[in-house]
Write an enzyme that holds these catalytic residues in place. Structure first.
Site, PDB file in Angstrom:
ATOM      1  CE  LYS A 155      48.673  44.280  66.874  1.00  0.00           C
ATOM      2  NZ  LYS A 155      48.606  43.959  68.289  1.00  0.00           N
TER       3      LYS A 155
ATOM      4  CB  CYS B 266      92.437  58.126  58.025  1.00  0.00           C
ATOM      5  SG  CYS B 266      91.114  56.895  57.952  1.00  0.00           S
TER       6      CYS B 266
ATOM      7  CE1 TYR C  57      36.090  42.020  73.092  1.00  0.00           C
ATOM      8  CE2 TYR C  57      37.075  43.624  74.587  1.00  0.00           C
ATOM      9  CZ  TYR C  57      37.076  42.373  73.997  1.00  0.00           C
ATOM     10  OH  TYR C  57      38.052  41.477  74.314  1.00  0.00           O
TER      11      TYR C  57
ATOM     12  CD  GLU D  21      34.546  48.001  69.331  1.00  0.00           C
ATOM     13  OE1 GLU D  21      34.903  47.273  70.264  1.00  0.00           O
ATOM     14  OE2 GLU D  21      33.435  47.930  68.772  1.00  0.00           O
TER      15      GLU D  21
ATOM     16  CE  LYS E 237      43.724  43.799  69.264  1.00  0.00           C
ATOM     17  NZ  LYS E 237      44.552  43.223  70.316  1.00  0.00           N
TER      18      LYS E 237
ATOM     19  CG  ASP F  82      47.849  45.587  75.984  1.00  0.00           C
ATOM     20  OD1 ASP F  82      47.649  44.383  75.735  1.00  0.00           O
ATOM     21  OD2 ASP F  82      48.985  46.091  76.058  1.00  0.00           O
TER      22      ASP F  82
ATOM     23  CB  CYS G 268      91.566  56.644  62.875  1.00  0.00           C
ATOM     24  SG  CYS G 268      92.849  56.552  61.605  1.00  0.00           S
TER      25      CYS G 268
ATOM     26  CB  CYS H 222      92.035  52.981  61.253  1.00  0.00           C
ATOM     27  SG  CYS H 222      90.756  53.669  60.184  1.00  0.00           S
TER      28      CYS H 222
ATOM     29  CB  CYS I  91      93.703  54.193  56.845  1.00  0.00           C
ATOM     30  SG  CYS I  91      93.955  54.796  58.527  1.00  0.00           S
TER      31      CYS I  91
HETATM   32  S1  IVH Z   1      36.339  42.101  69.326  1.00  0.00           S
HETATM   33  C1  IVH Z   1      35.819  38.630  66.635  1.00  0.00           C
HETATM   34  N1  IVH Z   1      36.900  44.384  70.424  1.00  0.00           N
HETATM   35  O1  IVH Z   1      41.729  41.644  71.026  1.00  0.00           O
HETATM   36  C2  IVH Z   1      36.234  39.825  67.377  1.00  0.00           C
HETATM   37  N2  IVH Z   1      38.399  42.569  70.783  1.00  0.00           N
HETATM   38  O2  IVH Z   1      43.030  40.122  68.774  1.00  0.00           O
HETATM   39  C3  IVH Z   1      36.454  39.511  68.789  1.00  0.00           C
HETATM   40  N3  IVH Z   1      40.312  43.106  72.218  1.00  0.00           N
HETATM   41  O3  IVH Z   1      40.839  38.387  71.852  1.00  0.00           O
HETATM   42  C4  IVH Z   1      37.087  40.547  69.553  1.00  0.00           C
HETATM   43  N4  IVH Z   1      39.752  45.211  72.598  1.00  0.00           N
HETATM   44  O4  IVH Z   1      40.825  40.085  73.756  1.00  0.00           O
HETATM   45  C5  IVH Z   1      37.289  43.119  70.246  1.00  0.00           C
HETATM   46  N5  IVH Z   1      37.265  46.468  71.378  1.00  0.00           N
HETATM   47  C6  IVH Z   1      37.644  45.215  71.201  1.00  0.00           C
HETATM   48  C7  IVH Z   1      38.813  44.684  71.786  1.00  0.00           C
HETATM   49  C8  IVH Z   1      39.168  43.353  71.548  1.00  0.00           C
HETATM   50  C9  IVH Z   1      40.632  44.246  72.848  1.00  0.00           C
HETATM   51  C10 IVH Z   1      41.118  41.869  72.271  1.00  0.00           C
HETATM   52  C11 IVH Z   1      40.311  40.634  72.569  1.00  0.00           C
HETATM   53  C12 IVH Z   1      40.588  39.687  71.431  1.00  0.00           C
HETATM   54  C13 IVH Z   1      41.802  40.274  70.799  1.00  0.00           C
HETATM   55  C14 IVH Z   1      41.786  39.981  69.325  1.00  0.00           C
END
Ligand code: IVH
Length: 670
Positions: A316, A434, A228, A114, A116, A118, A429, A411, A414
């Site tokens: 990441k 040189c 999630y 899924e 992540k 932000d 220079c 320089c 040299c």
């Molecule tokens: S699962 C035990 N799913 O990332 C797992 N977290 O570094 C609990 N986050 O504190 C989190 N997208 O705020 C999960 N699809 C996703 C996420 C997600 C963002 C954030 C969340 C968590 C942090 C973990």
């Protein structure tokens, strides 16, 4: 209306409005007109005013916010809100899978991958299907009670739907609150209009909006939420994360639309790479992927470490910006005698490589950005190739004795005079003998991108120049076996190999020789253009400015550079010597193997001085990139020369990166 009638109408209106709301904000499928929605809402508000005791806990009238709090109460999570271990690259995802398969004694694991998101992690509590409390993550154990604020999020269900699946009596879920790009921009616009400070990014803006003591302000911010994960849930049985996601949807929760079931880690890696590519096209920020084992039984079996589960990992994305420290600024001498200040950095990972230094280009650049030894700076990779220092971080601190950096007037190699001529950006220079300059010229000549003489490394160049066996590139071709074998740590066999490589270089492609000569501003790509046009070194040596420019091949600065180079008596002598040693380059064939610009789109604006407009386009295309006349969301770079106009504003608006012509040349020639 009597209280009994009122109660039933209030229930009816609440249901209708919550249903419309769900269809509009969660399913993105409006089921009524705004006017009808407003009329129903007004009717409900009136009834609630007349019968305050009958107002329901899931009433949509709460979405506008309520009286401000003096502070947030704290709320303890029934189960700690964990964080996730990180995988910094593909290998670390593979390592994660290897460990999981070993621990579970399985050959192939099903994962759910899924995005992540932000934003900010939150927890929501539902009792009997009604939203009763919500909190921030806090320290993982205790967060802040932000229930009133969360009620203003339009896609957050105030009561759950139990029609297709029963809702557990006690239910905790977790998700992310975030702000879409367009809402972030609108918010900053209104901050600007109100002369209030701007938010640095959508994440900060979401945090600031969610932590308002006055929930009426939160209500205006258009925050979004995606669910999630689960917290504590009583009397609920599902076997997989995929099933859990289906439950969330059935109950009416907003769920991200890019969840994907993956069979094995290869599919996870593919998902990760696809999402990284699509990242720019999403309407909200993500900073990676999250991969979870699908089977809840396997999740239980693996359990948790101190703060993170063993059954999940965050992948990441490559950072585009990093923060590090300038350890020192040093002056390096190039083959033209140009002195380039270079920042030595505390090494950092950036876009998949280690970065330990960055060119600061010239004195003006240093002055403009006010960079000094010890400063904390933001580094980025332009075109994901060359590391660049963007500038100081806002919280950079300096010692009292910190001094501005000045390019030395002697320089560093040299001791010769270092001078900056009128109108030049660089210091040079002045000593033509040189040794640093001679060494750099020879290193360049023998390098991979020029004559490509195998085994001719920096150390050998240094030895040969220091022992005065060579003083110019032509001397390379008169070296003898005895001379080489006499050098310290040179085996006879190596001497033979080097001589063979030198001999082989006599018949390279013409563009390599042109490039090797080190004519100012003529890099690999322009060398190819010139080789194709003139066909021989003799032909190029006789080129006239008009010829070069009129045929629209190169810009005025390059044209002048070429003509000046071949006017110089020493250079003509050098070329005669090279020809006399039997150097006989092949006329160029178009080189189309390089596609480092593949997927990148360039737009040019303003006056260009190194490249003619058509050549610039040709160069981009020969490297696999594309060009366009106007800026769009698809544009990767705007290359702007002096006199650039409205395109600059448009680039800023669309977040398109702007390069100077020099920076463009750097990424072309790198
Ligand atoms: S699962 C035990 N799913 O990332 C797992 N977290 O570094 C609990 N986050 O504190 C989190 N997208 O705020 C999960 N699809 C996703 C996420 C997600 C963002 C954030 C969340 C968590 C942090 C973990």
């Amino acid at each position: 209306m009597d209280p009994l009638q009122a109660e039933s109408r209030i229930l009816d209106l609440t249901r209708q409005l919550n249903e419309h709301n769900y269809k509009y904000y969660v399913l993105d499928a409006p089921s009524t007109s705004d006017a009808n929605y407003d009329a129903l809402l007004r009717e409900l508000q009136e009834l609630e005013t007349n019968f305050p005791d009958l107002a329901r806990p899931d009433s949509p009238t709460q979405r506008v916010g309520s009286t401000p709090l003096s502070k947030f109460e704290s709320l303890t999570h029934s189960l700690p809100m964990l964080s996730l271990a990180n995988a910094m690259d593909t290998q670390e995802l593979i390592d994660f899978d290897t460990r999981v398969r070993k621990d579970l004694e399985q050959d192939l694991i099903e994962y759910v991958a899924e995005p992540k998101l932000d934003g900010l992690g939150v927890e929501l509590v539902y009792v009997d299907g009604i939203f009763t409390a919500g909190s921030t993550r806090g320290d993982g154990y205790t967060g802040e009670n932000i229930t009133q604020n969360l009620k203003t999020l339009k896609s957050l269900p105030l009561s759950l739907n139990n029609q297709s699946r029963p809702v557990p009596q006690y239910l905790e879920v977790r998700g992310e609150v975030f702000l879409a790009h367009k809402d972030f921009e609108a918010l900053n616009q209104s901050q600007l209009a109100a002369e209030k400070p701007l938010f640095a990014n959508p994440r900060n803006a979401a945090a600031g909006s969610l932590r308002q003591l006055d929930s009426r302000i939160t209500a205006t911010r258009n925050l979004k939420i995606n669910i999630y994960a689960s917290g504590r849930i009583d009397d609920y049985q599902v076997v997989s994360h995929m099933d859990f996601i289906q439950s969330l949807k059935d109950w009416g929760f907003p769920v991200n639309d890019r969840f994907q079931l993956c069979h094995g880690i290869d599919e996870v890696i593919q998902f990760h790479q696809d999402l990284e590519t699509d990242r720019e096209t999403l309407s909200y920020d993500i900073d990676g992927t999250v991969t979870k084992i699908n089977s809840l039984a396997y999740q239980d079996q693996l359990g948790i470490r101190s703060r993170s589960p063993r059954w999940a990992i965050a992948g990441k994305f490559k950072a585009r910006l990093e923060i590090t420290k300038i350890e020192e600024i040093v002056a390096s001498v190039g083959r033209t005698g140009a002195i380039t200040p270079v920042a030595k950095l505390v090494p950092i990972h950036l876009g998949g490589v280690m970065v330990a230094s960055a060119s600061l280009h010239n004195q003006d650049e240093i002055d403009l950005k006010d960079l000094r030894k010890g400063d904390t700076v933001i580094v980025q990779r332009a075109g994901d190739v060359i590391p660049q220092i963007v500038g100081l971080t806002s919280d950079n601190k300096r010692d009292a004795d910190s001094k501005a950096y000045l390019i030395p007037d002697q320089c560093p190699e040299c001791g010769g005079h270092v001078v900056r001529l009128e109108g030049e950006a660089k210091h040079y220079c002045q000593n033509i003998s040189c040794p640093a300059q001679i060494k750099r010229r020879i290193e360049h000549f023998v390098s991979k991108r020029c004559l490509d003489i195998d085994g001719f490394g920096t150390k050998l160049v240094s030895q040969l120049v220091d022992t005065e066996l060579i003083t110019s590139i032509a001397d390379i071709y008169t070296l003898t076996k005895d001379q080489l074998a006499d050098l310290e740590r040179m085996a006879e066999k190596s001497a033979d190999n080097i001589l063979a490589a030198i001999k082989q270089s006599k018949s390279v492609d013409l563009w390599r020789l042109i490039h090797g000569l080190g004519i100012r501003n003529v890099g690999e790509q322009l060398s190819k253009v010139l080789a194709n046009k003139y066909g021989s070194l003799a032909g190029l040596a006789e080129a006239k400015i008009e010829g070069l420019e009129i045929t629209d091949e190169v810009g005025p600065i390059v044209a002048r550079g070429v003509v000046e180079f071949f006017k110089e008596e020493d250079n003509r002598g050098l070329i005669a010597q090279l020809v006399a040693t039997g150097l006989n380059p092949k006329t160029a064939v178009k080189d189309t193997s390089d596609d480092k610009f593949s997927g990148l789109s360039f737009v040019f604006t303003g006056k260009l001085e190194l490249y003619n407009r058509d050549t610039a386009r040709e160069v981009v295309e020969s490297l696999g990139g594309s060009t366009a006349n106007s800026i769009s969301k698809k544009t990767t770079y705007l290359v702007a020369g002096p006199g650039a106009g409205s395109k600059l504003e448009k680039a800023a608006k669309l977040g398109v990166k702007v390069l100077t012509e020099n920076e463009f040349q750097e990424i072309v020639e790198k």
